[in-house]
Motif scaffolding. Structure first.
Motif, PDB file in Angstrom:
ATOM      1  N   LEU A  17       0.999  -0.813  -0.429  1.00 42.02           N
ATOM      2  CA  LEU A  17       0.051   0.066  -0.133  1.00 42.02           C
ATOM      3  C   LEU A  17       0.752   1.170   0.111  1.00 42.02           C
ATOM      4  O   LEU A  17       0.169   2.347  -0.248  1.00 42.02           O
ATOM      5  CB  LEU A  17      -0.967  -0.171   1.230  1.00 42.02           C
ATOM      6  N   VAL A  18       2.022   1.322   0.824  1.00 42.77           N
ATOM      7  CA  VAL A  18       2.635   2.390   0.898  1.00 42.77           C
ATOM      8  C   VAL A  18       3.661   2.865  -0.568  1.00 42.77           C
ATOM      9  O   VAL A  18       3.499   3.718  -1.532  1.00 42.77           O
ATOM     10  CB  VAL A  18       4.139   2.277   1.858  1.00 42.77           C
ATOM     11  N   LEU A  19       4.001   1.830  -1.426  1.00 49.46           N
ATOM     12  CA  LEU A  19       4.607   1.451  -2.908  1.00 49.46           C
ATOM     13  C   LEU A  19       2.897   2.238  -2.942  1.00 49.46           C
ATOM     14  O   LEU A  19       4.391   2.919  -4.624  1.00 49.46           O
ATOM     15  CB  LEU A  19       5.219   0.585  -3.081  1.00 49.46           C
ATOM     16  N   LEU A  20       2.197   1.665  -3.514  1.00 42.33           N
ATOM     17  CA  LEU A  20       0.847   1.942  -4.502  1.00 42.33           C
ATOM     18  C   LEU A  20       0.650   3.451  -3.959  1.00 42.33           C
ATOM     19  O   LEU A  20       0.978   4.856  -5.436  1.00 42.33           O
ATOM     20  CB  LEU A  20      -0.323   1.566  -3.812  1.00 42.33           C
ATOM     21  N   ILE A  21       0.964   4.383  -2.742  1.00 39.65           N
ATOM     22  CA  ILE A  21       1.023   5.679  -2.858  1.00 39.65           C
ATOM     23  C   ILE A  21       2.368   6.732  -3.440  1.00 39.65           C
ATOM     24  O   ILE A  21       1.281   7.201  -3.670  1.00 39.65           O
ATOM     25  CB  ILE A  21       1.185   5.906  -0.955  1.00 39.65           C
ATOM     26  N   ILE A  22       3.158   5.768  -2.929  1.00 41.64           N
ATOM     27  CA  ILE A  22       4.446   6.688  -3.502  1.00 41.64           C
ATOM     28  C   ILE A  22       4.129   6.628  -5.463  1.00 41.64           C
ATOM     29  O   ILE A  22       4.576   8.376  -5.427  1.00 41.64           O
ATOM     30  CB  ILE A  22       5.435   6.025  -3.265  1.00 41.64           C
ATOM     31  N   ILE A  23       3.649   5.383  -5.809  1.00 40.96           N
ATOM     32  CA  ILE A  23       3.871   5.683  -7.690  1.00 40.96           C
ATOM     33  C   ILE A  23       2.671   6.506  -7.394  1.00 40.96           C
ATOM     34  O   ILE A  23       2.709   6.978  -8.857  1.00 40.96           O
ATOM     35  CB  ILE A  23       3.436   3.982  -7.730  1.00 40.96           C
ATOM     36  N   ASN A  24       1.661   6.732  -6.831  1.00 42.75           N
ATOM     37  CA  ASN A  24       0.160   7.352  -7.203  1.00 42.75           C
ATOM     38  C   ASN A  24       0.640   9.071  -6.892  1.00 42.75           C
ATOM     39  O   ASN A  24       0.290   9.730  -7.924  1.00 42.75           O
ATOM     40  CB  ASN A  24      -0.655   7.006  -6.609  1.00 42.75           C
ATOM     41  N   LEU A  25       1.172   9.314  -5.893  1.00 44.98           N
ATOM     42  CA  LEU A  25       2.084  10.882  -6.143  1.00 44.98           C
ATOM     43  C   LEU A  25       2.806  10.825  -6.792  1.00 44.98           C
ATOM     44  O   LEU A  25       3.167  12.118  -7.024  1.00 44.98           O
ATOM     45  CB  LEU A  25       2.779  10.491  -3.806  1.00 44.98           C
ATOM     46  N   SER A  26       3.589  10.480  -7.403  1.00 43.41           N
ATOM     47  CA  SER A  26       4.918  10.329  -8.106  1.00 43.41           C
ATOM     48  C   SER A  26       3.941  10.725  -9.472  1.00 43.41           C
ATOM     49  O   SER A  26       4.022  11.643  -9.953  1.00 43.41           O
ATOM     50  CB  SER A  26       6.395   9.260  -8.120  1.00 43.41           C
ATOM     51  N   LYS A  27       3.159  10.084  -9.613  1.00 43.83           N
ATOM     52  CA  LYS A  27       2.590  10.384 -11.281  1.00 43.83           C
ATOM     53  C   LYS A  27       2.228  11.278 -11.525  1.00 43.83           C
ATOM     54  O   LYS A  27       1.974  12.255 -11.909  1.00 43.83           O
ATOM     55  CB  LYS A  27       1.262   9.330 -11.441  1.00 43.83           C
ATOM     56  N   LEU A  28       1.472  12.127  -9.809  1.00 47.70           N
ATOM     57  CA  LEU A  28       0.331  13.232  -9.161  1.00 47.70           C
ATOM     58  C   LEU A  28       1.530  14.873  -9.981  1.00 47.70           C
ATOM     59  O   LEU A  28       1.634  15.309 -10.123  1.00 47.70           O
ATOM     60  CB  LEU A  28      -0.209  13.391  -8.202  1.00 47.70           C
TER      61      LEU A  28
END
Length: 81
Positions: A17-28
């Motif tokens: 879940l932390v990795l998914l959050i990091i990926i989505n915040l990076s894309k944003l």
């Protein structure tokens, strides 16, 4: 034994879940920066100052390209960088 498995599953799910959050915040962040930041301007060199290539050097370039490509390649344009 059961506590170890539960801890492992909870830990793996948390990391996922932390990795998914990091990926989505990076894309944003990337999309925001692309919208806000000005586009980079490409500077073109003046082509008038370039001296023409001598014919003997041009012949060597054409022969080399012909030899390397087996006669299938041609020289369309040569520019000094």
């Amino acid at each position: 034994m059961e506590i170890g498995l539960i801890l492992m599953v909870v830990g793996m799910v948390t990391v996922f879940l932390v990795l998914l959050i990091i990926i989505n915040l990076s894309k944003l962040l990337i999309s925001i920066v692309n919208k806000v930041a000005p586009a980079e301007e490409v500077k073109h060199k003046a082509t008038n100052a370039v001296a023409p290539i001598p014919q003997d050097i041009m012949n060597v370039i054409q022969q080399t390209v012909s030899q390397v490509t087996g006669g299938k390649g041609t020289v369309a344009n040569v520019e000094k960088l």
